[in-house]
Design an enzyme around this catalytic site. Structure first.
Site, PDB file in Angstrom:
ATOM      1  N   HIS A 166    -107.971 -29.250 -39.614  1.00  0.00           N
ATOM      2  CA  HIS A 166    -107.756 -29.003 -41.034  1.00  0.00           C
ATOM      3  C   HIS A 166    -107.661 -27.533 -41.388  1.00  0.00           C
ATOM      4  O   HIS A 166    -107.005 -27.169 -42.354  1.00  0.00           O
ATOM      5  CB  HIS A 166    -108.733 -29.821 -41.867  1.00  0.00           C
ATOM      6  CG  HIS A 166    -108.293 -31.242 -41.813  1.00  0.00           C
ATOM      7  ND1 HIS A 166    -108.539 -32.031 -40.714  1.00  0.00           N
ATOM      8  CD2 HIS A 166    -107.490 -31.954 -42.632  1.00  0.00           C
ATOM      9  CE1 HIS A 166    -107.940 -33.190 -40.896  1.00  0.00           C
ATOM     10  NE2 HIS A 166    -107.303 -33.176 -42.055  1.00  0.00           N
ATOM     11  N   GLU A 201    -101.948 -45.366 -39.180  1.00  0.00           N
ATOM     12  CA  GLU A 201    -102.326 -44.266 -38.287  1.00  0.00           C
ATOM     13  C   GLU A 201    -103.206 -44.737 -37.129  1.00  0.00           C
ATOM     14  O   GLU A 201    -103.695 -43.938 -36.355  1.00  0.00           O
ATOM     15  CB  GLU A 201    -103.021 -43.146 -39.074  1.00  0.00           C
ATOM     16  CG  GLU A 201    -104.196 -43.583 -39.921  1.00  0.00           C
ATOM     17  CD  GLU A 201    -104.785 -42.440 -40.758  1.00  0.00           C
ATOM     18  OE1 GLU A 201    -104.478 -41.267 -40.489  1.00  0.00           O
ATOM     19  OE2 GLU A 201    -105.573 -42.731 -41.669  1.00  0.00           O
ATOM     20  N   ASP A 247    -102.898 -38.858 -36.610  1.00  0.00           N
ATOM     21  CA  ASP A 247    -103.886 -39.745 -36.007  1.00  0.00           C
ATOM     22  C   ASP A 247    -103.226 -40.794 -35.132  1.00  0.00           C
ATOM     23  O   ASP A 247    -103.761 -41.155 -34.077  1.00  0.00           O
ATOM     24  CB  ASP A 247    -104.729 -40.419 -37.091  1.00  0.00           C
ATOM     25  CG  ASP A 247    -105.831 -39.496 -37.563  1.00  0.00           C
ATOM     26  OD1 ASP A 247    -106.531 -38.943 -36.692  1.00  0.00           O
ATOM     27  OD2 ASP A 247    -105.974 -39.298 -38.773  1.00  0.00           O
ATOM     28  N   CYS A 257     -96.363 -38.941 -43.374  1.00  0.00           N
ATOM     29  CA  CYS A 257     -96.995 -37.738 -43.921  1.00  0.00           C
ATOM     30  C   CYS A 257     -97.732 -36.920 -42.857  1.00  0.00           C
ATOM     31  O   CYS A 257     -98.372 -35.922 -43.174  1.00  0.00           O
ATOM     32  CB  CYS A 257     -97.933 -38.090 -45.070  1.00  0.00           C
ATOM     33  SG  CYS A 257     -99.250 -39.210 -44.586  1.00  0.00           S
TER      34      CYS A 257
HETATM   35  C1  PEP Z   1    -102.333 -38.155 -40.298  1.00  0.00           C
HETATM   36  O1  PEP Z   1    -103.248 -38.638 -39.633  1.00  0.00           O
HETATM   37  O2  PEP Z   1    -101.172 -38.028 -39.876  1.00  0.00           O
HETATM   38  C2  PEP Z   1    -102.568 -37.673 -41.664  1.00  0.00           C
HETATM   39  C3  PEP Z   1    -101.577 -37.265 -42.433  1.00  0.00           C
HETATM   40  O3  PEP Z   1    -103.845 -37.627 -42.092  1.00  0.00           O
HETATM   41  P1  PEP Z   1    -104.907 -36.482 -41.688  1.00  0.00           P
HETATM   42  O4  PEP Z   1    -104.149 -35.411 -40.962  1.00  0.00           O
HETATM   43  O5  PEP Z   1    -105.514 -36.014 -42.955  1.00  0.00           O
HETATM   44  O6  PEP Z   1    -105.862 -37.213 -40.816  1.00  0.00           O
HETATM   45 MG    MG Z   2    -105.062 -39.234 -40.551  1.00  0.00          MG
END
Ligand code: PEP
Ligand code: MG
Length: 608
Positions: free
Chosen positions: A219, A459, A483, A530
């Site tokens: 993150h 995911e 994920d 996403c």
């Molecule tokens: C993902 O897992 O692709 C996603 C967009 O969620 P995050 O990166 O917040 O886990």
């Molecule tokens: Mg995710």
């Protein structure tokens, strides 16, 4: 006095200098290249600021009677400095994260101003004739131990705040400033960066971030992309090889840092940066144009964001909405969940800010690499208490969040999405919660969008396999490739040792995406993606060809992705995707897709 930060690009005819003394004879130091993972694009050249959270060392020393006054003075000076530092952090945190999230720093300032505590420390210096840092450490540690002994989790967290303040005072007594060194331009080098560190550092002239640990989807990396700060993560030994003040060149496109960069390296990086900038200039006028293929297939190109402040930039970049709002960002730097009203204010700001375009609020995705409660440990956090699982176990908090999202939906541009869905029963259960939240609001006479659309992140591999059955329960899908890749390929997304195995173009990943699109489209559902893959220029043609309705990307890459979409025909993209699905290794697939882009957009800088 603090050493002045070096000017970026201090180049002498004798090579690259790492100090300002141009008279001393200089032997150019050997260039060392460290390869990590490209986490946020851009080139940064400048001095290092080595950020370490290690507690400062404290020795016990006896002092003479005559030294008591000066020891006390050292304490007072350190307190004044500490307060100044904390006040700056507090101001910035208030702007960037909101006043509620900034309260932790207010509490730290209160500790510094605690007259009883400081009085005791001064008295003890005079009575025990010991050095100030020892007494500070001993006295404040007593409080910390008491707090840790309490069974209350809140007190445990306060104990860490107390420890932070103690370390800050001792650092200042030692004249080793932590945050104030960031006044000049610098590249932050650290073992790891918590999201909160990334945000707090970004208030200054940060040229880049380089970390030993982390992956592209950690993150902190996502945040540096949002903040437009070049970053390389997973460098393993950067902190061992570097000191504050060393000059480095950071290549956020290739994921490399050069220590003691040679003139050739610096010149090459300048050229590279120039090429990328020129391409970026071609993109300036694209914001007002639609994301559609040459044969007029429209793709929704939207943004992933975490803070309401990012909306303006997303809009400027020409975003068609918010495809992923990571609501867990509200938890950064706090010890408790925000109330329903606080959340409502945030969601309302986002929904109004992006209106009439839509926003998808993903419910809290805590756990995994994100915001595990302090002191909470799991051997396999990514396979543990995360996402929807946490929400189910905290029903009151989940309902508060759902009510807050619903209350923000009066303009009908809000959608709800659940993370980490693994089985059909979870979708049903989550929908029951939405029903309950709606009933609560109804009873309170509060308006909301009765027909709010509900979707899930796909995911987890089990959700891919069950996509048709899950589609029967929801209105839309958004593929979380970050994920999905880690779970499908059994590769921790943040583990540097296995980073080369984290392959977004692995055929198993691509076939899974195809299955999800088909399952969604069978029910005429909208299917988006996403994860970070959506913003990878090499993936764009393929994702369009696979039939994706939406790509949700970090706002910074949006114009580039739009340019690619506008350079192809949908019918060609479909043919290209079909061909990709016959290939069996990631290398072949990447090579083929890169050649497809090169052919259509030879100017697009595609360096890995
Ligand atoms: C993902 O897992 O692709 C996603 C967009 O969620 P995050 O990166 O917040 O886990
Ligand atoms: Mg995710």
């Amino acid at each position: 006095m603090r050493k002045q930060p070096l000017q970026p690009l201090l180049i002498s005819s004798k090579g690259v200098s790492t100090n300002n003394n141009m008279d001393a004879p200089q032997t150019p130091a050997q260039e060392i290249l460290l390869k990590g993972i490209a986490a946020a694009p851009g080139i940064a050249i400048g001095p290092v600021y080595l950020y370490s959270k290690k507690a400062p060392q404290v020795e016990i020393k006896a002092i003479a009677d005559a030294e008591v006054e000066s020891e006390i003075q050292r304490l007072r000076t350190a307190n004044v400095r500490s307060e100044k530092e904390l006040q700056k952090i507090l101001n910035f945190a208030e702007q960037r994260l909101g006043s509620e999230n900034a309260k932790i720093f207010e509490a730290q300032i209160m500790i510094l101003n605690d007259a009883i505590l400081m009085g005791t420390i001064e008295k003890r210096i005079a009575q025990e004739l010991k050095n100030v840092e020892y007494i500070v450490s001993d006295e404040i540690s007593k409080y910390k131990r008491l707090m840790l002994a309490a069974s209350d989790e809140y007190m445990h967290e306060r104990a860490h705040d107390v420890e932070d303040v103690m370390n800050r005072i001792i650092r200042n007594i030692h004249d080793q400033k932590l945050y104030s060194k960031l006044e000049g331009q610098s590249i932050i080098v650290s073992e790891t960066l918590a999201p909160a560190d990334t945000v707090i550092f970004s208030r200054n002239q940060i040229l880049g971030y380089a970390t030993d640990l982390g992956g592209t989807t950690s993150h902190a990396a996502l945040l540096s992309r949002s903040l437009k700060i070049p970053a390389v993560v997973g460098l393993r030994t950067a902190t061992k090889n570097l000191h504050t003040g060393d000059l480095i060149a950071l290549d956020g496109y290739a994921g490399i840092i050069a220590i003691n960069p040679t003139e050739e390296t610096l010149a090459a990086l300048h050229r590279k940066s120039q090429r990328f900038r020129e391409f970026e200039e071609q993109l300036i006028d694209i914001a007002g144009l639609g994301a559609e293929t040459l044969d007029h297939k429209h793709i929704e190109l939207s943004s992933n964001i975490e803070y309401p402040e990012e909306i303006e930039f997303a809009r400027l970049q020409g975003s068609a909405g918010i495809g992923l709002y990571r609501t867990e960002s509200q938890l950064i730097g706090r010890s408790s969940y925000p109330t329903e009203d606080e959340q409502f204010e945030t969601y309302k700001r986002v929904a109004e800010g992006i209106s009439p375009q839509p926003v998808i609020f993903r419910t809290f995705d805590v756990g995994g690499d994100k915001l595990a409660p302090d002191g909470y440990h799991e051997d396999n956090p990514f396979l543990g208490w995360r996402g929807i699982r946490v929400s189910f176990d905290r029903p009151e908090l989940f309902l508060e969040q759902l009510r807050a999202i619903l209350r923000a939906s009066v303009r009908r541009n809000v959608r709800i999405m659940f993370p980490m869905i693994t089985r059909v029963s979870e979708v049903r259960k989550a929908k029951e919660f939405v029903k309950q939240a709606k009933a609560d609001l109804h009873a309170r006479g509060i308006p909301f969008d009765q027909k709010i659309k509900i979707g899930v992140m796909i995911e987890v591999p089990a959700a891919v396999v069950m996509a048709e059955e899950i589609a029967a329960e929801v209105d839309f899908f958004s593929i979380g490739s970050n994920d999905l890749i880690q779970y499908l390929l059994a590769v921790d997304r943040d583990n540097t040792s296995v980073a080369p195995l984290y392959q977004q173009f692995n055929p198993a990943v691509l076939r899974s995406i195809k299955m999800v699109v088909e399952a969604g489209h069978k029910r005429n559902h909208w299917v988006g993606i996403c994860g970070e893959m959506a913003g990878d220029p090499i993936a764009t043609v393929l994702l369009v060809g696979l039939g994706m309705d939406e790509l949700s990307v970090v706002p910074i890459v949006l114009p580039e992705i739009k340019k690619i979409i506008r350079s192809i025909k949908y019918k060609d993209a479909k043919r290209i995707a079909d061909k990709v699905l016959t290939l069996t290794t990631e290398d072949e697939i990447k090579e083929y897709l890169a050649s497809v882009i090169k052919e259509r957009l030879p100017d697009l800088p595609l360096e890995a």
